[in-house]
Design a protein around this motif. Structure first.
Motif, PDB file in Angstrom:
ATOM      1  N   PHE A  25       0.858  -1.196   0.000  1.00 19.39           N
ATOM      2  CA  PHE A  25       0.000   0.000   0.000  1.00 19.39           C
ATOM      3  C   PHE A  25       0.891   1.243   0.000  1.00 19.39           C
ATOM      4  O   PHE A  25       1.677   1.453   0.922  1.00 19.39           O
ATOM      5  N   PRO A  26       0.782   2.079  -1.043  1.00 24.08           N
ATOM      6  CA  PRO A  26       1.730   3.193  -1.163  1.00 24.08           C
ATOM      7  C   PRO A  26       1.423   4.348  -0.209  1.00 24.08           C
ATOM      8  O   PRO A  26       0.269   4.604   0.122  1.00 24.08           O
ATOM      9  N   MET A  27       2.474   5.005   0.224  1.00 23.22           N
ATOM     10  CA  MET A  27       2.314   6.210   1.044  1.00 23.22           C
ATOM     11  C   MET A  27       1.615   7.296   0.237  1.00 23.22           C
ATOM     12  O   MET A  27       0.730   7.987   0.729  1.00 23.22           O
ATOM     13  N   ARG A  28       2.030   7.484  -1.015  1.00 21.47           N
ATOM     14  CA  ARG A  28       1.430   8.501  -1.883  1.00 21.47           C
ATOM     15  C   ARG A  28       0.239   7.880  -2.614  1.00 21.47           C
ATOM     16  O   ARG A  28       0.371   6.860  -3.273  1.00 21.47           O
ATOM     17  N   ALA A  29      -0.886   8.531  -2.503  1.00 16.42           N
ATOM     18  CA  ALA A  29      -2.118   7.944  -3.036  1.00 16.42           C
ATOM     19  C   ALA A  29      -2.163   7.966  -4.555  1.00 16.42           C
ATOM     20  O   ALA A  29      -2.653   7.017  -5.173  1.00 16.42           O
ATOM     21  N   GLY A  30      -1.672   9.057  -5.171  1.00 15.25           N
ATOM     22  CA  GLY A  30      -1.747   9.174  -6.624  1.00 15.25           C
ATOM     23  C   GLY A  30      -3.173   9.107  -7.142  1.00 15.25           C
ATOM     24  O   GLY A  30      -3.448   8.522  -8.198  1.00 15.25           O
ATOM     25  N   LEU A  31      -4.111   9.716  -6.417  1.00 18.77           N
ATOM     26  CA  LEU A  31      -5.532   9.582  -6.740  1.00 18.77           C
ATOM     27  C   LEU A  31      -5.899  10.049  -8.152  1.00 18.77           C
ATOM     28  O   LEU A  31      -6.668   9.363  -8.839  1.00 18.77           O
ATOM     29  N   PRO A  32      -5.430  11.218  -8.607  1.00 19.35           N
ATOM     30  CA  PRO A  32      -5.873  11.659  -9.946  1.00 19.35           C
ATOM     31  C   PRO A  32      -5.597  10.632 -11.045  1.00 19.35           C
ATOM     32  O   PRO A  32      -6.398  10.484 -11.975  1.00 19.35           O
ATOM     33  N   ARG A  34      -4.972   7.209 -10.460  1.00 19.18           N
ATOM     34  CA  ARG A  34      -5.419   5.859 -10.142  1.00 19.18           C
ATOM     35  C   ARG A  34      -6.941   5.718 -10.082  1.00 19.18           C
ATOM     36  O   ARG A  34      -7.478   4.628 -10.321  1.00 19.18           O
ATOM     37  N   GLU A  35      -7.651   6.795  -9.757  1.00 17.81           N
ATOM     38  CA  GLU A  35      -9.102   6.698  -9.596  1.00 17.81           C
ATOM     39  C   GLU A  35      -9.815   6.216 -10.867  1.00 17.81           C
ATOM     40  O   GLU A  35     -10.739   5.389 -10.770  1.00 17.81           O
ATOM     41  N   PRO A  36      -9.454   6.690 -12.060  1.00 16.71           N
ATOM     42  CA  PRO A  36     -10.149   6.180 -13.255  1.00 16.71           C
ATOM     43  C   PRO A  36     -10.068   4.667 -13.409  1.00 16.71           C
ATOM     44  O   PRO A  36     -11.001   4.040 -13.920  1.00 16.71           O
ATOM     45  N   GLY A  37      -8.976   4.081 -12.966  1.00 18.89           N
ATOM     46  CA  GLY A  37      -8.842   2.630 -13.042  1.00 18.89           C
ATOM     47  C   GLY A  37      -9.854   1.919 -12.170  1.00 18.89           C
ATOM     48  O   GLY A  37     -10.401   0.872 -12.559  1.00 18.89           O
ATOM     49  N   TRP A  38     -10.097   2.438 -10.999  1.00 13.51           N
ATOM     50  CA  TRP A  38     -11.115   1.832 -10.126  1.00 13.51           C
ATOM     51  C   TRP A  38     -12.506   1.990 -10.735  1.00 13.51           C
ATOM     52  O   TRP A  38     -13.336   1.081 -10.647  1.00 13.51           O
ATOM     53  N   GLN A 692      -6.136  17.926  -9.631  1.00 11.33           N
ATOM     54  CA  GLN A 692      -5.021  18.232  -8.740  1.00 11.33           C
ATOM     55  C   GLN A 692      -4.910  17.244  -7.580  1.00 11.33           C
ATOM     56  O   GLN A 692      -3.809  16.789  -7.237  1.00 11.33           O
ATOM     57  N   TYR A 693      -6.053  16.919  -6.967  1.00  7.75           N
ATOM     58  CA  TYR A 693      -6.031  16.123  -5.740  1.00  7.75           C
ATOM     59  C   TYR A 693      -6.658  14.734  -5.888  1.00  7.75           C
ATOM     60  O   TYR A 693      -6.289  13.806  -5.172  1.00  7.75           O
ATOM     61  N   GLY A 694      -7.646  14.619  -6.758  1.00 12.83           N
ATOM     62  CA  GLY A 694      -8.428  13.397  -6.831  1.00 12.83           C
ATOM     63  C   GLY A 694      -9.816  13.614  -6.268  1.00 12.83           C
ATOM     64  O   GLY A 694     -10.046  14.500  -5.438  1.00 12.83           O
ATOM     65  N   ALA A 695     -10.764  12.799  -6.716  1.00 12.66           N
ATOM     66  CA  ALA A 695     -12.152  12.961  -6.290  1.00 12.66           C
ATOM     67  C   ALA A 695     -12.328  12.689  -4.807  1.00 12.66           C
ATOM     68  O   ALA A 695     -13.202  13.277  -4.153  1.00 12.66           O
ATOM     69  N   ASP A 696     -11.520  11.792  -4.236  1.00 12.40           N
ATOM     70  CA  ASP A 696     -11.677  11.486  -2.815  1.00 12.40           C
ATOM     71  C   ASP A 696     -11.397  12.691  -1.927  1.00 12.40           C
ATOM     72  O   ASP A 696     -11.968  12.814  -0.841  1.00 12.40           O
ATOM     73  N   ILE A 697     -10.521  13.577  -2.348  1.00 14.86           N
ATOM     74  CA  ILE A 697     -10.258  14.781  -1.562  1.00 14.86           C
ATOM     75  C   ILE A 697     -11.479  15.687  -1.609  1.00 14.86           C
ATOM     76  O   ILE A 697     -11.859  16.294  -0.587  1.00 14.86           O
ATOM     77  N   MET A 842     -10.853   3.573   0.166  1.00 14.90           N
ATOM     78  CA  MET A 842     -11.202   2.348   0.893  1.00 14.90           C
ATOM     79  C   MET A 842     -11.165   1.123  -0.028  1.00 14.90           C
ATOM     80  O   MET A 842     -10.881   0.020   0.406  1.00 14.90           O
ATOM     81  N   GLU A 843     -11.433   1.344  -1.322  1.00 17.94           N
ATOM     82  CA  GLU A 843     -11.254   0.240  -2.271  1.00 17.94           C
ATOM     83  C   GLU A 843      -9.773  -0.110  -2.396  1.00 17.94           C
ATOM     84  O   GLU A 843      -9.399  -1.293  -2.456  1.00 17.94           O
ATOM     85  N   ASP A 844      -8.921   0.902  -2.398  1.00 20.84           N
ATOM     86  CA  ASP A 844      -7.473   0.700  -2.441  1.00 20.84           C
ATOM     87  C   ASP A 844      -7.022  -0.100  -1.226  1.00 20.84           C
ATOM     88  O   ASP A 844      -6.246  -1.061  -1.339  1.00 20.84           O
ATOM     89  N   VAL A 845      -7.509   0.287  -0.058  1.00 22.26           N
ATOM     90  CA  VAL A 845      -7.157  -0.414   1.183  1.00 22.26           C
ATOM     91  C   VAL A 845      -7.646  -1.866   1.122  1.00 22.26           C
ATOM     92  O   VAL A 845      -6.918  -2.811   1.451  1.00 22.26           O
ATOM     93  N   TRP A 846      -8.892  -2.041   0.687  1.00 21.14           N
ATOM     94  CA  TRP A 846      -9.478  -3.387   0.653  1.00 21.14           C
ATOM     95  C   TRP A 846      -8.719  -4.305  -0.299  1.00 21.14           C
ATOM     96  O   TRP A 846      -8.401  -5.447   0.032  1.00 21.14           O
ATOM     97  N   LEU A 847      -8.434  -3.801  -1.486  1.00 16.27           N
ATOM     98  CA  LEU A 847      -7.773  -4.636  -2.488  1.00 16.27           C
ATOM     99  C   LEU A 847      -6.328  -4.942  -2.126  1.00 16.27           C
ATOM    100  O   LEU A 847      -5.774  -5.948  -2.572  1.00 16.27           O
ATOM    101  N   ASP A 848      -5.696  -4.091  -1.337  1.00 19.03           N
ATOM    102  CA  ASP A 848      -4.339  -4.392  -0.886  1.00 19.03           C
ATOM    103  C   ASP A 848      -4.333  -5.661  -0.039  1.00 19.03           C
ATOM    104  O   ASP A 848      -3.383  -6.447  -0.084  1.00 19.03           O
ATOM    105  N   ARG A 849      -5.415  -5.854   0.701  1.00 15.77           N
ATOM    106  CA  ARG A 849      -5.488  -7.028   1.552  1.00 15.77           C
ATOM    107  C   ARG A 849      -6.208  -8.195   0.882  1.00 15.77           C
ATOM    108  O   ARG A 849      -5.858  -9.364   1.086  1.00 15.77           O
TER     109      ARG A 849
END
Length: 995
Positions: A25-32, A34-38, A692-697, A842-849
């Protein structure tokens, strides 16, 4: 404690023997990026449809979407609105409901029509020369294009829903149902045609609803106009008092009133040609004033007598340039006396008017007259004012209504002097009508003063142009006419049903929304249903040629005709109303089409959106069984918009409100609290935030704000939001690292866990209740703030900080297994608690595990949390432990700042505790582990003067001491036994872990 990997350059390297965190699980989210992939992944596995397919007997929950308008890119208000809705839907789904969400769009109406007209004007085309069906098709194509754009923009924000099959008010079935709902008003007798003043846009050439009006400052001409008294009755004096006219004829005018004038003040000079009365108030003190002197440039003449409200006389006469030495007050004028007077119109007898204004102007009493401003009298033009109209309606004087102003705010050809002059031009600028009326009044001696003032004035929220009140035939829904027998229990009229629904059926969030909507419904007039435009659902009705609106056979009411209209709309859409031969198609063979007129006005778009409950909630498979939504959620302006029209429409057709909850959000402002404006350069566009930040922000900003009030957003606020996100992400990352290779074999029963772990479970049980109650109450700010505080304060700064040592350095101990079990329990609750808010993270967190093609946190429910985890007594004890710990950590921080120590493990403080309850708590725990020191001494001895103390924990003092012994090369604790064990440079615990 293994806060970091030990430096083993000069000693044995035990790094590989530690249970270090294992996670990708990366420290940097890279949301802008990575989000389209989800989003693609969710669409591929069909999460929304899978949830519907596996619903089983889950209780339904439906949020009905208030349709945005399909005519532009999303703004920040759209993002706020849809995100709140998404959180509501997702939270209820994860709390065990079958939570459906059908997004929708409002597609008809003036904004789209206006855009097409603008395109025509740019090409030199005249809209009126284009066949109406062709024009409507262009409007439809325009709306379709923007729906596709907005759908993608909404999906990018992580909004879940039935995007493949949204509802559109321009779908053929929707247009059929809208027409059917209208025809229910027709058949129950609620519909009528009336001629009354409505707010009219000269620019858009249509009537407007209150919801389509906004108020802006506007500079208007003001005039003071004297109305000459023509005749009136004499009011006798009380018996016994001198009265030259006692017993005189009732038509005899008092001598001092002969030739006197009643003065009115108005900010709409253009309405003077339509004056039919002057209103006064029985509650105001009036006087008769005589001009005794005058300056050179003054319209008043010596000897003129004016009746004025005493409170406003000085102000009025000053406006006429008369100093207080130039007039005198002659006597009181009673309301009874005013009631007997008949006035002349100020243009009465004007040369060239051919007697147009040679009619009586009565004096009428009215409760809307005040002495706050003006003269104490109100010029009354029933064709151009709501209060004016009601006064005439009450008296049965509607035959005195005027029809002097046309759809472009132009005086009609029959009006002398002013024919063709407009109040406002096609761009919304002031026309020539006001100036011409003022000039003619001056010429006729009908003015004593004039001026200019800036005041709040109604404007169209679309064109931003000022509107006028204009008398024009319109179609209305009578909200006080009986539409049922009341057997449904909510009343017999639309107003009764609406008010009772508000009082008994609907819950409002925030509660203030109830009073706002209630007061609007309580005082509102009949609903203006008609608009004089082309793009919308027509008023599908016919009127009898030659009949008056008051005649019983004026409107055609026939179920067979209605059924033919409905069938045609289902197959062809509302365009069927406009094709050649439509009248014959719908009326024949039952009626002679030549005897009937077809109505071509379109329905107010608020009727469209107000009808959505019928074709979405009632008719769709993913609607509701009773046609009623659990939630309507929109901005506060919708108390006079969608909440309002939906309530009226549903009460007219199904007898009650179409919703159980009304949730309201405020407006979004910039960081300084200013309204966003392109001209100010303070607009925050949602797509810019996402890039700039991603939709989650952006979603996190929504969750952190009190959406029930106006919110603020800007660069600094978003930076703060991003910082909160990083802290939360770090908590999740630590948890994932600690759970590496966790299996069911590692699980420990809560009863066998150490107290610290059982305290965490207690906090989870407390928070589970907070989360459920908060989500049910739509209070996302409270949910997130409580979970965030738990993650950052209770977990990261306390529990994780303490348990790092056991997790990294213990062998296969019960303590480590318990900690990992708690981490697993935390994982399943935190991810599902936060999934409605941070959908991507939370999808990122879930899929990491739990990686896998079909895996998703959004297919999970919030797990049940056993009530047995609650242990208030244990929680009370650990509250005392944490109080003492705060004193210790603060004392050590001073030593660290002074560079006495580099890390807390170098300390072995002495803790003096004078509070017996705190002392008892500390005696039963490994307090050195809690404070992350190598050793600690807890004593009941009095706190010495040199001890460190904190005001908030006065009974605890800390005396710093350094730890004695050698540093363990594996866990870094400084202990006396280091170096005395099998493994070089280790303490007893680490030696045992190494085997």
């Amino acid at each position: 404690m293994c806060a970091d990997t030990p430096d083993t350059s000069k000693t044995t390297d035990y790094k590989d023997t530690l249970n270090l965190p294992r996670t990708d699980f990366p420290m940097r989210a890279g949301l802008p990026k990575r989000e389209p992939g989800w989003l693609e992944r969710w669409e591929k596995i069909g999460i929304y449809d899978r949830l519907r397919a596996q619903a089983g007997d889950r209780p339904p929950f439906t949020l009905h979407d208030g349709p945005p308008y399909a005519n532009g890119h999303l703004h920040i208000g759209h993002a706020l609105n849809k995100t709140i809705k998404d959180m509501i839907v997702r939270a209820h789904q994860m709390m065990g409901h079958e939570a459906r969400y059908v997004p929708g769009w409002d597609c008809h109406g003036l904004p789209i029509e206006w855009k097409i007209e603008e395109q025509y004007r740019a090409k030199g085309k005249n809209k009126d020369e284009v066949p109406v069906v062709d024009f409507r098709q262009e409007c439809r194509r325009f709306a379709e294009g923007w729906i596709d754009v907005q759908r993608d923009e909404f999906k990018r924000l992580g909004i879940t829903g039935n995007w493949a099959d949204p509802y559109l008010t321009m779908n053929f079935h929707a247009e059929r149902v809208i027409a059917e709902e209208f025809m229910k008003f027709l058949m129950t007798g609620t519909l009528y045609q009336g001629s009354k003043p409505v707010m009219w846009s000269p620019v858009e050439k249509t009537a407007l609803a209150e919801a389509e009006i906004e108020y802006h400052d506007h500079k208007s001409s003001t005039i003071w106009v004297p109305f000459r008294i023509a005749r009136g009755g004499h009011v006798a004096m009380p018996e016994g008092e001198d009265d030259d006219f006692a017993g005189a004829d009732s038509e005899l005018l008092a001598k001092d009133l002969q030739g006197a004038k009643v003065v009115i003040w108005t900010t709409t000079p253009w309405t003077i040609p339509s004056n039919r009365a002057v209103a006064y108030s029985p509650e105001i003190a009036y006087g008769l004033y005589e001009v005794t002197g005058r300056p050179e440039e003054c319209w008043a003449r010596i000897g003129d007598r004016y009746i004025l409200a005493d409170a406003l006389a000085e102000q009025t006469l000053s406006a006429a340039r008369l100093e207080d030495t130039m007039y005198r007050r002659l006597r009181d004028v009673s309301p009874q006396e005013l009631s007997t007077l008949t006035l002349e119109h100020p243009l009465n007898g004007a040369e060239g008017a051919e007697g147009f204004w040679d009619y009586d102007v009565p004096m009428i009493d009215a409760d809307y007259v005040t002495d706050d401003a003006g003269t104490g009298f109100v010029h009354t033009a029933p064709s151009h004012g709501a209060d004016d109209y009601e006064s005439f309606l009450k008296r049965g004087w509607l035959d005195r209504m005027t029809h002097n102003v046309g759809e472009e705010s132009e005086f009609l050809p029959h009006v002398p002097f002013f024919a063709g002059l407009t109040v406002f031009d096609r761009k919304g600028k002031e026309g020539k009508a006001n100036g011409a009326v003022i000039a003619k009044l001056v010429e006729a001696g009908g003015l004593i003063a004039r001026g200019r003032m800036t005041h709040s004035y109604p404007h169209s929220w679309r064109s931003k142009a000022p509107v006028i009140f204009r008398n024009t035939p319109q179609w209305f829904a009578a909200i006080d006419r009986e539409v049922g027998d009341g057997h449904d229990g909510y009343g017999t009229t639309i107003r009764e049903r609406a008010l009772r629904s508000i009082d008994e059926l609907v819950k409002f969030t925030p509660p203030s929304g109830r009073n706002r909507l209630h007061s609007m419904i309580e005082t509102r007039p009949d609903w203006v249903l008609s608009r004089q435009r082309a793009w919308g659902v027509p008023l599908t009705c016919f009127t009898k040629k030659g009949a008056l609106p008051t005649d019983p056979d004026f409107l055609l009411r026939d179920d067979k005709v209605n059924a033919r209209i409905a069938e045609a709309f289902e197959a062809e859409g509302a365009d069927a109303w406009y094709v050649e031969g439509a009248k014959e198609r719908f009326l024949a063979p039952d009626y002679d089409p030549a005897e009937w007129e077809q109505v071509f006005d379109i329905l107010d778009v608020w009727f469209d959106s107000g009808s959505t409950h019928a074709f979405v909630l009632r008719d769709r498979e993913d609607g509701t069984q009773d046609g009623i939504a659990d939630v309507y959620m929109e901005g506060t302006d919708q108390h006079r918009g969608w909440f309002h029209s939906s309530l009226l429409q549903a009460c007219g057709t199904m007898g009650r409100a179409p919703y159980r909850n009304v949730v309201t959000h405020g407006f979004t402002l910039d960081e300084k609290g200013n309204k966003m404006s392109k001209s100010l350069g303070n607009v925050i566009a949602p797509d810019e935030v996402v890039k700039q930040y991603g939709a989650d922000i952006l979603r996190l900003w929504v969750a952190q704000t009190d959406y029930t009030a106006d919110q603020r957003i800007g660069p600094e606020i978003l930076k703060g939001t991003a910082d909160s996100y990083r802290r939360l992400r770090n908590t999740m990352r630590f948890m994932l690292g600690a759970l590496g290779h966790f299996s069911e074999a590692d699980r420990v029963d809560p009863a066998e866990m150490p107290e610290l772990e059982r305290w965490v479970l207690h906090r989870l049980a407390e928070l589970d209740q907070v989360v459920h109650e908060g989500y049910r109450a739509f209070d996302f700010q409270h949910v997130f703030s409580q979970v965030f505080t738990f993650c950052t304060v209770d977990l990261s700064a306390f529990y994780f900080d303490i348990r790092k040592d056991a997790l990294y350095c213990d062998g296969d101990t019960a303590r480590r297994r318990a900690a990992r079990t708690v981490m697993d329990l935390l994982f399943h609750r935190l991810t599902t608690w936060l999934a409605p808010i941070l959908v991507f993270t939370m999808e990122d967190v879930w899929l990491d595990r739990f990686p896998g093609q079909e895996s998703s946190v959004h297919l999970q429910d919030i797990p049940e949390t056993p009530a047995a985890w609650r242990d208030p007594e244990l929680a009370g004890k650990w509250q005392k432990v944490r109080q003492a710990r705060r004193v210790v950590t603060a004392a050590l921080e001073i030593q660290r700042s002074d560079k006495v120590i580099g890390a807390s493990l170098e300390a072995a403080p002495v803790v003096h505790v004078e509070d017996p309850e705190i002392l008892a708590a500390l005696k039963t725990v490994n307090f050195e582990d809690m404070c992350i020191t190598s050793d600690i001494t807890v004593t009941a001895d009095p706190v010495p003067p040199e001890a460190f103390r904190m005001a908030e924990v006065p009974n605890v003092g800390v005396v710093f001491e350094k730890a004695e012994g050698e540093k363990c090369q594996r866990c870094w604790k400084i202990l006396p036994d280091v170096g005395t064990h099998k493994h070089e440079g280790t303490c007893a615990r680490c030696d045992a872990a190494l085997g």
